[in-house]
Structure formats: structure tokens, C-alpha cells
Design a protein around this motif. Structure first.
Motif, mmCIF file in Angstrom:
data_model
loop_
_atom_site.group_PDB
_atom_site.id
_atom_site.type_symbol
_atom_site.label_atom_id
_atom_site.label_comp_id
_atom_site.label_asym_id
_atom_site.label_seq_id
_atom_site.Cartn_x
_atom_site.Cartn_y
_atom_site.Cartn_z
ATOM 1 N N TYR A 25 36.056 47.787 44.288
ATOM 2 C CA TYR A 25 37.346 47.877 43.613
ATOM 3 C C TYR A 25 37.695 46.551 42.954
ATOM 4 N N LEU A 26 38.701 46.632 42.096
ATOM 5 C CA LEU A 26 39.169 45.461 41.364
ATOM 6 C C LEU A 26 40.681 45.364 41.531
ATOM 7 N N VAL A 27 41.185 44.168 41.807
ATOM 8 C CA VAL A 27 42.608 43.953 42.060
ATOM 9 C C VAL A 27 43.234 43.309 40.829
ATOM 10 N N VAL A 28 44.277 43.950 40.300
ATOM 11 C CA VAL A 28 45.008 43.437 39.148
ATOM 12 C C VAL A 28 46.411 43.067 39.599
ATOM 13 N N ARG A 29 46.792 41.809 39.388
ATOM 14 C CA ARG A 29 48.145 41.354 39.742
ATOM 15 C C ARG A 29 49.063 41.590 38.556
ATOM 16 N N LEU A 30 50.084 42.448 38.748
ATOM 17 C CA LEU A 30 51.008 42.785 37.681
ATOM 18 C C LEU A 30 52.068 41.699 37.528
ATOM 19 N N TRP A 31 52.898 41.830 36.492
ATOM 20 C CA TRP A 31 53.879 40.786 36.175
ATOM 21 C C TRP A 31 54.929 40.632 37.269
ATOM 22 N N ASP A 32 55.196 41.704 38.009
ATOM 23 C CA ASP A 32 56.188 41.631 39.090
ATOM 24 C C ASP A 32 55.533 41.396 40.445
ATOM 25 N N HIS A 33 54.295 40.873 40.434
ATOM 26 C CA HIS A 33 53.545 40.492 41.633
ATOM 27 C C HIS A 33 53.084 41.695 42.464
ATOM 28 N N ARG A 34 53.191 42.891 41.932
ATOM 29 C CA ARG A 34 52.541 44.034 42.579
ATOM 30 C C ARG A 34 51.045 43.972 42.296
ATOM 31 N N ARG A 35 50.264 44.596 43.162
ATOM 32 C CA ARG A 35 48.814 44.632 42.991
ATOM 33 C C ARG A 35 48.372 46.044 42.653
ATOM 34 N N LEU A 36 47.639 46.192 41.563
ATOM 35 C CA LEU A 36 47.076 47.471 41.156
ATOM 36 C C LEU A 36 45.607 47.494 41.561
ATOM 37 N N ILE A 37 45.255 48.405 42.462
ATOM 38 C CA ILE A 37 43.881 48.526 42.952
ATOM 39 C C ILE A 37 43.167 49.602 42.121
ATOM 40 N N VAL A 38 42.108 49.195 41.426
ATOM 41 C CA VAL A 38 41.398 50.096 40.517
ATOM 42 C C VAL A 38 39.921 50.120 40.902
ATOM 43 N N PRO A 39 39.313 51.296 41.039
ATOM 44 C CA PRO A 39 37.859 51.337 41.283
ATOM 45 C C PRO A 39 37.104 50.676 40.133
ATOM 46 N N VAL A 40 36.063 49.941 40.467
ATOM 47 C CA VAL A 40 35.334 49.226 39.424
ATOM 48 C C VAL A 40 34.662 50.192 38.446
ATOM 49 N N SER A 41 34.390 51.422 38.889
ATOM 50 C CA SER A 41 33.788 52.389 37.977
ATOM 51 C C SER A 41 34.709 52.712 36.809
ATOM 52 N N TYR A 42 36.021 52.482 36.985
ATOM 53 C CA TYR A 42 36.972 52.739 35.901
ATOM 54 C C TYR A 42 36.642 51.892 34.679
#
Length: 339
Positions: free
Chosen positions: A213-230
Motif C-alpha cells: 500500500y501507499l500512504v498519502v498525507r492530505l492537506w488536513d493531515h488525514r492519511r489516505l491508504i491506497v493499494p499500490v496496484s492503483y
């Protein structure tokens, strides 16, 4: 009873002494060669090194049998052997991690291109996870082979390996897909740690890339967890793939009587003293008109996406404040007469 205890104390003392000596040697080498970070990073291996030494000495001296008064030392000997194998695996993982971190630090000191540094950091991080996983699997396999029962069923396991492999491949299709997608991302340079991406309409900064998976830090400090296959099967925006800098833009709807030249000069003067402007590009142009307003666009570059966002906010506030104080009639208003 006294001699086994003396032997055990000697083993512990020798382990502590060896760990201290190795640490002091690495510290001295690191001080005399500050350009080589590998020596200071290898000091992290002190604990697994001491565990390896103590288990190896216990395996040779064999004091557990005499301390516990065991007639058959097979169980204690096997337990110490398993601990030695686990310690060796742990030590290998630490050494590999130290070497890869040293390579990354060395590369960061000789390369000024932040895009290349991000790419190498992502690749080394992924390589460290893959190598660590392989070392763990090999260590566990070797530990299992020390059991007689496991060796006796080896032939049947090899005979059924083909069927098990097919079943496991079908069951773990998603996991294997993410694994190979992670390798493709790391070495294909499509997305790197620190990149600003837009995923499913949400903008964020890539904070971590793992094998699944890949972790994306959003502007409001939330973390979006996305499978790397995406990231290998769907389109996404990468704002910093080639250049970490960005062009910030501010749109203003103004009255047609707004002094554009004066506003352009005010923008330039503000950017000259603004710490977030990188000094590369800036412009202010009338890009469109409506029946009651003109559309003025101010553009300026910044080093990072975060700097570009903050610079955009500051420029918008400054231009509006300038118009409010110097030319209030330039702000949009509802006309009720022909004058």
C-alpha cells in the motif's frame, strides 16, 4: 554447580566486552571518516551482534545442560541453535539496512536534484523491505530445517510444491499483484516519497510506500491508504514528477477600471520580499472579460507544492488589500446607473 555459573558469567562478560570493543572501533572509524556514514550506522547492529555472540558462545560452552542438570542436552542445544539462527537473521537485516541507508545519505550529499533524491529514496526503501523479507523467510526456513520432522517430510513437500504453488498463487493474486506493483512503482519512477499527487480528487503528499500500500498525507493531515496496484492500473496526477516546484495562480474578478499596470507592479514588489517565491517566474495578465468584470490572473513559482499553496494565499490577500486601500472602486460592484 560453581563452574557452570562461572562459565555463564564469562560468556556474558565476553559478550559485553566484544560489543563494547566493536562499538568503540566503529565510533573511532566514524570520527576519522565523517564522509562515510556507514560506520556510524553500523553501530545500530550492536544488540543483534551481542545476541549472536552470546548464543554462539553458549552453543560452544553448553552451560545450560550443566546448570539445569539435564541428562540429555538435545533440547537445550536445539533451543540455543534456534536463537543463534534468529540472531544471525536479525544481524543481517540490520547490516543491510545500515548499508542501504549509507548509500542514500552519500547520494544525498553529492546530488542537488531533489527529484533524483526522492527517486533513490523510494527505490532504496523498497529494496530494503524486499531484502528484509527475503532474509526473514530464509531464516525461518533454516530454523525449520533444524527439526527432524521437517526434514523427513521434505520429499512430500517437494512433490506437492507445484499444486501448493498454484493454489497459493490463486489465493494470493491480489497480494502478489500489489507486490509487483510496488516494485514497478519504486523502479519505474512513476511516484516517489514526497511527491504531490491527486488521487480520487484528493490532493496530498506521498508519505510512505510499502510492498502492498501507499500512504498519502492530505492537506488536513488525514492519511489516505491506497493499494499500490492503483498507481499502475488507473490514471492519477503527479504534480512533482519532473520538478518539485510548481506554478501558483491567483484569479481575481475586478472592475474594468482596475489599474492593471499598478497591480502588476504591486505584485512584483510583494514577490521580491516574499521568502516563498523562488525568483524564477511571475506574471499578471488579464485573461478574460465578463459583462461586468475583468479576470486578472497572477502567476508565480515556488519550490514545493506546500510553498506554492501558501504563496497563493498570501498573494491573494495582498492584492485584495492593496485594491481595498488604494483603489476601492476597482473591486467588483453592482452598477445601478450609467455613470
Amino acid at each position: 554447580m560453581i563452574w557452570p555459573l562461572i562459565t555463564l558469567l564469562a560468556v556474558v562478560a565476553a559478550t559485553l566486552a566484544i560489543g563494547w570493543i566493536v562499538d568503540q572501533v566503529l565510533q573511532r572509524i566514524s570520527a576519522s571518516h565523517p564522509e562515510a556514514p556507514v560506520w556510524s550506522l553500523l553501530r545500530r547492529c550492536r544488540l543483534p551482534l551481542q545476541l549472536t555472540v552470546v548464543t554462539a558462545l553458549l552453543l560452544v560452552a553448553d552451560p545450560p545442560k550443566r546448570i539445569l542438570h539435564l541428562k540429555d542436552d538435545a533440547g537445550a542445544h536445539h533451543l540455543v541453535l534456534l536463537l543463534l539462527l534468529a540472531a544471525l537473521g536479525w544481524l543481517t537485516v540490520r547490516v543491510v539496512a545500515a548499508l542501504l541507508d549509507a548509500v542514500l545519505r552519500r547520494y544525498e550529499t553529492v546530488t542537488e536534484d531533489p527529484a533524483r533524491v526522492q527517486r533513490v529514496r523510494t527505490q532504496i526503501g523498497m529494496l530494503r523491505r524486499v531484502v528484509s523479507a527475503v532474509i526473514v523467510v530464509v531464516t525461518i526456513a533454516v530454523m525449520l530445517l533444524t527439526f527432524t520432522a521437517m526434514r523427513s517430510v521434505g520429499a512430500s513437500l517437494l512433490a506437492s510444491a507445484g499444486i501448493i504453488g498454484i493454489v497459493a498463487g490463486i489465493a494470493a493474486q491480489s497480494t502478489l499483484g500489489n507486490f509487483f506493483a510496488g516494485l514497478q512503482i519504486a523502479f519505474g519512477d512513476t511516484v516517489r516519497i514526497g511527491d504531490t499527487v491527486v488521487v480520487e480528487g484528493q490532493q496530498g503528499t506521498v508519505e510512505e510506500i510499502t510492498l502492498s500500500y501507499l500512504v498519502v498525507r492530505l492537506w488536513d493531515h488525514r492519511r489516505l491508504i491506497v493499494p499500490v496496484s492503483y498507481f499502475v492500473s488507473k490514471p492519477f496526477e503527479n504534480w512533482t514528477r519532473r520538478d518539485p516546484g510548481l506554478l501558483a495562480a491567483v484569479l481575481l474578478h475586478l472592475d474594468p477600471t482596475a489599474p492593471v499596470d499598478e497591480l502588476r507592479a504591486a505584485l512584483h514588489a510583494h514577490l521580491e520580499q516574499h521568502p516563498l517565491w523562488d525568483g524564477a517566474e511571475w506574471a499578471l495578465n488579464v485573461t478574460d472579460t465578463t459583462p461586468s468584470t475583468i479576470v486578472v490572473r497572477a502567476t508565480m513559482t515556488a519550490r514545493t507544492p506546500d510553498d506554492a499553496a501558501q504563496l497563493r494565499f498570501d498573494v491573494r490577500e495582498h492584492l485584495l488589500a492593496h485594491l481595498r486601500d488604494e483603489h476601492p472602486r476597482a473591486l467588483p460592484r453592482l452598477r445601478t446607473t450609467d455613470s
